[in-house]
Design an enzyme around this catalytic site. Structure first.
Site, PDB file in Angstrom:
ATOM      1  N   ASP A   1       2.792  -2.851 -11.468  1.00  0.00           N
ATOM      2  CA  ASP A   1       2.103  -4.075 -11.046  1.00  0.00           C
ATOM      3  C   ASP A   1       2.013  -5.073 -12.199  1.00  0.00           C
ATOM      4  OD1 ASP A   1       0.920  -5.724  -9.172  1.00  0.00           O
ATOM      5  OD2 ASP A   1      -1.095  -4.942  -9.492  1.00  0.00           O
TER       6      ASP A   1
ATOM      7  N   ASP B   1       7.074  -2.399  -5.785  1.00  0.00           N
ATOM      8  CA  ASP B   1       7.037  -3.586  -6.654  1.00  0.00           C
ATOM      9  C   ASP B   1       7.812  -3.422  -7.958  1.00  0.00           C
ATOM     10  OD1 ASP B   1       5.440  -4.684  -4.736  1.00  0.00           O
ATOM     11  OD2 ASP B   1       3.604  -4.672  -5.903  1.00  0.00           O
TER      12      ASP B   1
ATOM     13  N   ASP C   1      -6.369  -4.614  -1.971  1.00  0.00           N
ATOM     14  CA  ASP C   1      -5.293  -4.992  -2.892  1.00  0.00           C
ATOM     15  C   ASP C   1      -5.815  -5.240  -4.301  1.00  0.00           C
ATOM     16  OD1 ASP C   1      -3.243  -5.001  -0.911  1.00  0.00           O
ATOM     17  OD2 ASP C   1      -3.927  -6.965  -0.233  1.00  0.00           O
TER      18      ASP C   1
END
Length: 489
Positions: free
Chosen positions: A280, A319, A463
């Protein structure tokens, strides 16, 4: 009750079957195995000299000695199987054992050089389970053999019933032979990938509903809450992924427990590997990961080993290929090395799993660029790539983007789409945006070329400290978020 086959495909809450047309077609296909139900005794099945076999409750029981060195040192089989190179077949059977053991089933030449066209390791328990293996024959012979190689275990009893081998098509190109587990000729190229509806999907009876998901735990702990019943019926009773990371402790053991629970229920689990160093990098809310490249390689190897030869779906590092804009060139090179290693581990150690390397979402990276990143990260080692994980783009948008990515890859990969929260599409925000809605529950297929629609992100899990949940950390379940996803508000 005897079943010649168990046909399956997956919907959100039930297991649907293949279409009536396909079922009729399968029923009409000539059966290549004689007396696969053992209704007329044991002939023409044969056994190795060190085993005994007899009928037991209308199934075949084989008593297998201990002390053998190789799987093929204790065997049963059926000869005189006619095969045609390039034709597609499916081998199916019910099997169990008096104790948990592994065995090997093959379709091969009955005599030297014993060339295999199908080899599968199967995990047996005391509960009878249906196994089904599609394959394309690399052999043209009237001297084929279906075998069950039972050695290299302690002494046990093997139970077999409803054995079926039928042709499913006549137009598939011939692949190279599968790797062998007995003295045979060795293949030189990779076998053709299994088709949708085969592999781990065909080995199981629907997707696994995780009783230890965050929503399920919250519902059990808050049964008196007015929201609990809605969250249970709309979210926690649905199949969704289990995420594994640096919070999982001994990841090999944690993965093994989860996959074993799904396997015991004859269901297909969806797992997410989420422990890449510097994860992330752009979002920041879910930062962390393994402490070093070597630590990650140890971790991901244990993850793949924890699955073993049991059926599973795996999404690799959400991601991780979209974050490049927030990373140095040195960090990108290290990440590619780790992802290539990860794909190799799942290819080599999780032999009945379909793994998908995450490919971001439709609004992040140009399709051609993402294809290059996927290729450099080892997507060619595994089944394909995932789309829209933890994001909100519609299934149609995601499928269009994924198809462009796949075209840039040469069309050889398959893709899955996370539909957990895409019911209202994206409003351009990614961190707990308002007005989002649950999407199509987990199922096989789903339009636009997707192999599966999956709930990868857990609906209701935050999130990060943002949007409609500014005080809920990433990964923590919020009933308020969950209800808004149910209502689309």
């Amino acid at each position: 009750m005897r079943l010649l086959a168990r046909l399956m495909a997956v919907t959100a809450s039930t297991v649907t079957v293949l279409s009536v047309t396909a079922a009729v077609s399968a029923a009409a296909a000539p059966e290549l195995v004689v007396n696969g139900t053992f209704g007329s005794g044991t002939a023409p099945w044969w056994k190795s000299a060190n085993t005994t076999m007899a009928l037991d409750a209308e199934r075949l029981r084989v008593n297998v000695p201990g002390g053998t060195a190789n799987p093929w040192d204790a065997m049963i089989g059926h000869n005189d199987i006619k095969l045609t190179s390039g034709k597609a077949y499916k081998l199916s059977f019910d099997a169990s054992a008096s104790a948990p053991v592994t065995a090997v089933t093959t379709v091969q030449l009955a005599n030297s050089p014993y060339t295999n066209t199908l080899t599968k390791t199967i995990s047996l328990t005391t509960t009878s389970k249906r196994f089904s293996f599609p394959f394309t024959s690399s052999l043209s012979t009237s001297g084929g053999q279906v075998s069950f190689q039972l050695g290299k275990n302690a002494g046990f009893s093997f139970y077999l019933d409803n054995v079926s081998l039928t042709e499913t098509s006549s137009t598939s190109p011939s692949p190279s032979p599968s790797p062998t587990t007995s003295p045979t000729t060795s293949p030189t190229t990779t076998p053709k990938p299994e088709e949708p509806g085969s592999g781990p999907v065909a080995m199981t009876d629907g997707f696994y509903v995780d009783p230890q998901s965050n929503p399920a735990i919250w519902v059990r702990a808050n049964a008196g809450d007015s929201r609990a019943a809605r969250i249970k019926s709309s979210i926690s009773d649905k199949p969704m992924a289990r995420w594994f990371g640096n919070w999982s402790g001994d990841v090999g053991a944690a993965v093994s427990r989860h996959v074993a629970a799904a396997d015991a229920a004859n269901k297909l689990p969806v797992l997410v590997a989420y422990n890449i160093p510097g994860r992330d990098a752009c979002g920041g809310h879910s930062g962390g990961g393994a402490g070093s490249e070597s630590a990650y390689k140890t971790w991901i190897s244990a993850f793949a080993s924890g699955i073993g030869n049991r059926p599973a779906i795996v999404v690799i590092e959400p991601d991780s290929l979209g974050d490049f804009g927030c990373m140095t060139d040195t960090a990108i090179q290290a990440r590619n090395r780790m992802l290539v290693y990860a794909t190799q581990q799942f290819r080599d150690k999780a032999t009945n799993a379909w793994a998908y390397l995450d490919g971001g979402n439709a609004g992040w990276v140009a399709a051609g660029t993402m294809a290059t990143r996927l290729k450099n990260a080892g997507v060619g080692n595994i089944r394909g790539f995932s789309m829209n994980v933890s994001n909100y783009y519609t299934t149609a948008q995601s499928a269009t983007y994924a198809s462009s990515v796949n075209a840039s890859l040469g069309g050889g990969a398959r893709f899955v789409i996370d539909t957990s929260r895409n019911g209202n599409g994206s409003n351009g925000e990614w961190c707990n945006p308002a007005g989002r809605k649950l999407g199509t529950p987990t199922q096989l297929g789903g339009g636009g070329g997707a192999e599966m629609l999956l709930w990868v992100k857990i609906p209701g899990d935050s999130d990060g400290n943002c949007g409609i949940a500014p005080n809920v950390p990433a990964g923590q379940f919020s009933p308020a978020i969950a209800v808004r996803l149910i209502d689309g508000t």
